[in-house]
Motif scaffolding. Structure first.
Motif, short mmCIF file in Angstrom:
data_model
loop_
_atom_site.label_atom_id
_atom_site.label_comp_id
_atom_site.label_asym_id
_atom_site.label_seq_id
_atom_site.Cartn_x
_atom_site.Cartn_y
_atom_site.Cartn_z
N TYR A 107 -10.53 76.14 81.48
CA TYR A 107 -11.03 77.51 81.43
C TYR A 107 -10.72 78.16 80.08
O TYR A 107 -11.49 78.97 79.56
CB TYR A 107 -10.41 78.33 82.56
N ASN A 108 -9.60 77.80 79.46
CA ASN A 108 -9.22 78.39 78.17
C ASN A 108 -10.15 77.96 77.04
O ASN A 108 -10.36 78.70 76.09
CB ASN A 108 -7.78 78.02 77.83
N LEU A 109 -10.70 76.75 77.16
CA LEU A 109 -11.61 76.26 76.13
C LEU A 109 -13.06 76.59 76.43
O LEU A 109 -13.96 76.22 75.66
CB LEU A 109 -11.46 74.73 75.98
N GLY A 110 -13.31 77.27 77.54
CA GLY A 110 -14.69 77.62 77.88
C GLY A 110 -15.49 76.46 78.43
O GLY A 110 -16.73 76.49 78.37
N MET A 111 -14.84 75.44 78.94
CA MET A 111 -15.52 74.26 79.47
C MET A 111 -15.35 74.14 80.98
O MET A 111 -15.30 73.05 81.54
CB MET A 111 -15.00 73.00 78.78
N PHE A 112 -15.25 75.28 81.66
CA PHE A 112 -15.11 75.29 83.10
C PHE A 112 -16.38 75.82 83.73
O PHE A 112 -16.81 76.94 83.44
CB PHE A 112 -13.91 76.15 83.52
N PHE A 113 -17.04 75.02 84.56
CA PHE A 113 -18.30 75.40 85.20
C PHE A 113 -18.02 75.89 86.63
O PHE A 113 -17.23 75.28 87.35
CB PHE A 113 -19.25 74.20 85.28
N ASP A 114 -18.69 76.97 86.98
CA ASP A 114 -18.67 77.36 88.39
C ASP A 114 -19.65 76.49 89.16
O ASP A 114 -20.39 75.68 88.58
CB ASP A 114 -19.02 78.85 88.54
N ASN A 115 -19.67 76.64 90.47
CA ASN A 115 -20.48 75.75 91.30
C ASN A 115 -21.97 75.89 91.01
O ASN A 115 -22.71 74.90 90.98
CB ASN A 115 -20.20 76.03 92.78
#
Length: 238
Positions: A107-115
């Motif tokens: 999430y800190n690197l902006g590479m976290f996708f929601d469902n």
């Protein structure tokens, strides 16, 4: 009559010769019987039998992918869909196209996708339905595959994708103690445009690292003629 050893041997040899003659001359068979016997002999010979089947529905688009020119009586919309499907298959067949699936969901690197975002990405990759057909605010018709939203001139996500890529690169450099800034002033490329980012400390051989990110849409109507024949052709020309 007395039996001698010679007469018994003659009878045995004569019986063997009669059996040999009988086995050498089998009774004639009808064509249908011989055909079935040939099939059974071929089936028991250890070969691979041929069993033609109807082409599955999921394989027909893959087969049509190798057809370079459509028929003269084909509809224009059908031709555009075939070109988009060919461009998608070429893009996903590249080795680099699946690297995003191996990225760390940070999430800190902006590479976290929601469902929802992840499901849309998978649908775009597999060519599945993402939305209901409707008319966009720009006046263009939007298909069920959702390709128009990636290149619509009234879509604000085009600029946000470019800014998100640059921000991910900058934050990745910050995590390794390399400060960087976006769109530095006083620096220009050979074509007069500013780069997207630059490190504030030397990166290699006393020189700073400069990068320029370009986000192209593989399925955009203006790019489909190139991407349907060569994967990454638009990115190379950018």
């Amino acid at each position: 009559m007395a039996r001698t050893r010679a007469s018994v041997g003659a009878k045995i040899s004569a019986g063997k010769s009669n059996k040999a003659r009988c086995s050498a001359a089998p009774p004639p068979s009808t064509p249908s019987t011989s055909g079935t016997s040939d099939k059974s002999s071929r089936g028991n010979s250890g070969g691979n039998p041929v069993c033609p089947r109807e082409t599955p529905k999921w394989q027909k688009p893959i087969t049509n992918f190798f057809v370079s020119t459509p028929s003269n009586g084909a509809d224009v919309s059908d031709n555009e869909n075939e070109e988009a499907e060919r461009a998608r298959l070429l893009a996903v067949s590249e080795k680099e196209s699946g690297f995003w699936l191996q990225a760390l969901p940070s999430y800190n690197l902006g590479m976290f996708f929601d469902n929802i975002s992840f499901s849309i990405c998978v649908c775009l990759r597999l060519g599945m339905k993402t939305n209901e057909p409707h008319r966009c605010l720009c006046g263009e018709n939007v298909s069920q595959f959702g390709h128009h939203g990636l290149s619509c001139r009234r879509s604000a996500d085009r600029l946000s994708r470019h800014a998100c890529v640059n921000d991910i690169i900058r934050r990745a450099l910050v995590t390794i103690n390399v400060p960087a800034c976006l769109e530095p002033n006083g620096i220009a490329r050979d074509d007069g445009k500013r780069p997207d980012g630059m490190t504030l400390v030397p990166w290699k051989q006393g020189r700073s690292l400069v990068w320029d990110a370009t986000c192209v849409d593989t399925l955009a109507p203006s790019h489909i003629s190139v991407t349907s024949t060569h994967a990454g052709g638009v990115a190379e020309a950018a």
